[in-house]
Design an enzyme around this catalytic site. Structure first.
Site, PDB file in Angstrom:
ATOM      1  N   SER A 117       0.880  -1.323  -0.089  1.00  0.00           N
ATOM      2  CA  SER A 117      -0.081  -0.030   0.187  1.00  0.00           C
ATOM      3  C   SER A 117       0.830   1.403  -0.190  1.00  0.00           C
ATOM      4  CB  SER A 117      -0.948  -0.217   1.390  1.00  0.00           C
ATOM      5  OG  SER A 117      -1.518   1.329   1.434  1.00  0.00           O
ATOM      6  N   TYR A 141      -1.625   0.379  10.285  1.00  0.00           N
ATOM      7  CA  TYR A 141      -2.173  -0.390   9.121  1.00  0.00           C
ATOM      8  C   TYR A 141      -0.789  -0.302   8.257  1.00  0.00           C
ATOM      9  CZ  TYR A 141      -3.638  -1.074   4.353  1.00  0.00           C
ATOM     10  OH  TYR A 141      -3.790  -1.705   2.965  1.00  0.00           O
ATOM     11  N   LYS A 145       2.136  -3.265   6.401  1.00  0.00           N
ATOM     12  CA  LYS A 145       2.338  -3.438   5.411  1.00  0.00           C
ATOM     13  C   LYS A 145       3.711  -3.350   5.144  1.00  0.00           C
ATOM     14  CE  LYS A 145      -1.584  -4.311   3.591  1.00  0.00           C
ATOM     15  NZ  LYS A 145      -2.106  -5.420   2.880  1.00  0.00           N
TER      16      LYS A 145
HETATM   17  N1  NAD Z   1      -8.784  -1.155  -1.344  1.00  0.00           N
HETATM   18  C1  NAD Z   1      -7.559  -0.101  -1.186  1.00  0.00           C
HETATM   19  O1  NAD Z   1      -7.987   1.083  -1.582  1.00  0.00           O
HETATM   20  C2  NAD Z   1      -6.416  -0.564  -0.859  1.00  0.00           C
HETATM   21  C3  NAD Z   1      -5.360   0.144  -1.269  1.00  0.00           C
HETATM   22  C4  NAD Z   1      -3.803  -0.529  -0.688  1.00  0.00           C
HETATM   23  C5  NAD Z   1      -3.866  -1.626  -0.380  1.00  0.00           C
HETATM   24  N2  NAD Z   1      -4.871  -2.508  -0.137  1.00  0.00           N
HETATM   25  C6  NAD Z   1      -4.616  -3.836   0.099  1.00  0.00           C
HETATM   26  O2  NAD Z   1      -5.324  -4.518  -0.893  1.00  0.00           O
HETATM   27  C7  NAD Z   1      -5.790  -5.764  -0.196  1.00  0.00           C
HETATM   28  C8  NAD Z   1      -7.090  -6.144  -0.725  1.00  0.00           C
HETATM   29  O3  NAD Z   1      -7.770  -4.848  -0.449  1.00  0.00           O
HETATM   30  P1  NAD Z   1      -9.678  -4.866  -0.506  1.00  0.00           P
HETATM   31  O4  NAD Z   1      -9.829  -3.653  -0.584  1.00  0.00           O
HETATM   32  O5  NAD Z   1     -10.005  -5.640  -1.439  1.00  0.00           O
HETATM   33  O6  NAD Z   1      -9.898  -5.464   0.920  1.00  0.00           O
HETATM   34  P2  NAD Z   1     -11.129  -6.604   1.352  1.00  0.00           P
HETATM   35  O7  NAD Z   1     -11.737  -6.368   2.881  1.00  0.00           O
HETATM   36  O8  NAD Z   1     -12.542  -6.265   0.385  1.00  0.00           O
HETATM   37  O9  NAD Z   1     -10.657  -8.062   1.072  1.00  0.00           O
HETATM   38  C9  NAD Z   1      -9.835  -8.677   1.997  1.00  0.00           C
HETATM   39  C10 NAD Z   1     -10.390  -9.977   2.165  1.00  0.00           C
HETATM   40  O10 NAD Z   1      -9.307 -10.551   2.899  1.00  0.00           O
HETATM   41  C11 NAD Z   1     -10.104 -11.699   3.911  1.00  0.00           C
HETATM   42  N3  NAD Z   1      -9.364 -11.895   4.790  1.00  0.00           N
HETATM   43  C12 NAD Z   1      -8.798 -10.913   5.751  1.00  0.00           C
HETATM   44  N4  NAD Z   1      -7.895 -11.448   6.546  1.00  0.00           N
HETATM   45  C13 NAD Z   1      -7.785 -12.736   6.396  1.00  0.00           C
HETATM   46  C14 NAD Z   1      -7.424 -13.825   7.054  1.00  0.00           C
HETATM   47  N5  NAD Z   1      -6.604 -13.894   8.131  1.00  0.00           N
HETATM   48  N6  NAD Z   1      -7.421 -15.085   6.498  1.00  0.00           N
HETATM   49  C15 NAD Z   1      -8.131 -15.344   5.596  1.00  0.00           C
HETATM   50  N7  NAD Z   1      -9.020 -14.058   4.807  1.00  0.00           N
HETATM   51  C16 NAD Z   1      -8.831 -12.936   5.297  1.00  0.00           C
HETATM   52  C17 NAD Z   1     -11.463 -10.883   4.071  1.00  0.00           C
HETATM   53  O11 NAD Z   1     -12.368 -11.626   4.276  1.00  0.00           O
HETATM   54  C18 NAD Z   1     -11.525 -10.194   2.603  1.00  0.00           C
HETATM   55  O12 NAD Z   1     -12.430 -11.081   1.922  1.00  0.00           O
HETATM   56  C19 NAD Z   1      -5.635  -5.802   1.134  1.00  0.00           C
HETATM   57  O13 NAD Z   1      -4.338  -6.515   1.751  1.00  0.00           O
HETATM   58  C20 NAD Z   1      -5.266  -4.343   1.489  1.00  0.00           C
HETATM   59  O14 NAD Z   1      -4.493  -3.894   2.607  1.00  0.00           O
HETATM   60  C21 NAD Z   1      -6.212  -2.018  -0.548  1.00  0.00           C
END
Ligand code: NAD
Length: 337
Positions: A117, A141, A145
């Protein structure tokens, strides 16, 4: 089809990436606890329910499918929640990644694309942010990362492992075909909250209007989720072709303020809605905009949907037109909501 394990495949970016993987000829297998995800989002490939911390379950799934690589999305991703409950984040994001890597080493799966991120940079000294900028996260957070990137580096030095860490800026939009989109319960991301306001749900709150930016509100680089999905397919191919480990920014290089975002949502939806102002949120840097040249050089990645209006239009279309899926996902909610 080459099997690929997708942790967090029932989440927002993971589900869009499963669609892209399938279109590229891979067989995505989603591994998700459903704590924050939704089974309705898993439309391309199998769903294996399990937590990262459950090493036995992970090894069982890795042994059954023998994936060529892992794409690792599973994490908690709310800055505010990480400030309030840092241990939850260290346990789930850092502990979970360590458990995954341990299982991968045992099962001899040596390639991983990791969801990092822009939060690793903290408050950047210069905009746009290059990958060589100092990493100094300002919330737990972002620290998780950065720790995960360090763990990946240490593991890559210790045993056969290659990784690509993709540092996304703000994920936005929805599948242009309207098959999938963003639905978090509770929702904290600006665009879905604005669409909720436009749909008549409630007022939208801008947190802070005294930042050192052109109009006083935070500036963010919004990157379309389908472009993010495409970058994952490219990163995976690079690793499968024997490519080196690296960290890459994924953004468009263009920043938009929250006021500009509000205007875009009003324009696209044709609806007005109340906007109120609240205090700054701790851990929110004034501006985060990517220098995204390295992803182009290394992966040939060129984002296709850079216009904010396009991103908002896709998210709105999915919420309205493909609303059946959106409503089912919202009503079903994640397992712990
Ligand atoms: N959405 C953004 O703008 C953004 C920006 C930068 C980084 N990210 C990173 O991208 C990734 C996905 O983001 P997103 O927005 O799709 O999030 P999201 O919450 O929609 O999806 C995350 C998924 O991971 C699953 N999960 C979480 N912890 C778990 C565990 N311990 N075991 C099994 N499953 C688990 C959740 O049930 C969920 O389905 C994350 O790692 C997030 O930190 C997201």
């Amino acid at each position: 089809m080459t099997p690929i394990l997708v942790t967090g495949g029932a989440g927002f970016i993971g589900s869009h990436t499963c669609k892209a993987l399938r279109a590229a000829g891979f067989d995505p297998i989603s591994y998700d606890s459903l704590m924050r995800g939704n089974p309705e989002a898993v439309q391309w490939g199998a769903l294996e329910i399990g937590a990262l911390a459950d090493g036995g379950r992970l090894r069982e799934v890795l042994t059954r499918y023998r994936p060529a690589a892992v794409v690792h999305f599973a994490a908690f991703a709310y800055v505010g929640e990480s400030n309030a409950d840092p241990l939850l984040y260290y346990q789930n994001n850092v502990g979970g990644t360590a458990a995954l890597l341990d299982a991968m080493r045992d099962c001899e799966v040596g390639k991983i694309v990791f969801s990092s991120s822009c939060a690793v940079y903290g408050v950047p000294a210069a905009i746009p942010i290059t990958e060589d900028a100092p990493c100094a996260p300002v919330n737990p957070y972002g620290v998780t990362k950065l720790f995960c990137e360090q763990i990946l580096k240490d593991c890559a030095a210790a045993f056969p492992l290659n990784f690509i860490a993709l540092r996304y800026f703000n994920a936005a939009g929805a599948d242009p075909d309207g098959e999938i989109g963003e639905c978090h319960v509770p929702e904290t991301h600006a665009i879905p909250l604005l669409l909720e306001a436009a749909a008549g749900g409630r007022a939208f709150t801008i947190f802070g209007d005294d930042y050192p930016t052109a109009d006083g509100t935070c500036v963010r680089d919004y990157v379309h989720v389908t472009d993010l999905a495409d970058a994952h397919v490219r990163a995976l191919r690079a690793l499968l072709d024997g490519g080196d480990s690296m960290a890459l920014n994924l953004g468009t290089g263009r920043g938009w303020s929250v006021r500009e975002l509000v205007a875009a949502v009003r324009e696209v939806t044709g609806r007005d809605f109340p906007v109120q102002f609240g205090p700054r949120r701790p851990g929110d840097p004034p501006a985060l905009v990517a220098e995204a040249i390295r992803a182009r050089e290394k992966l040939g990645w060129r984002p296709q949907h850079c216009e904010l209006a396009t991103q908002v239009a896709h998210a709105w279309a999915w919420r309205q037109g493909g609303g059946k899926t959106w409503k089912r996902m919202r009503d079903l909610g994640p397992a712990d909501a």
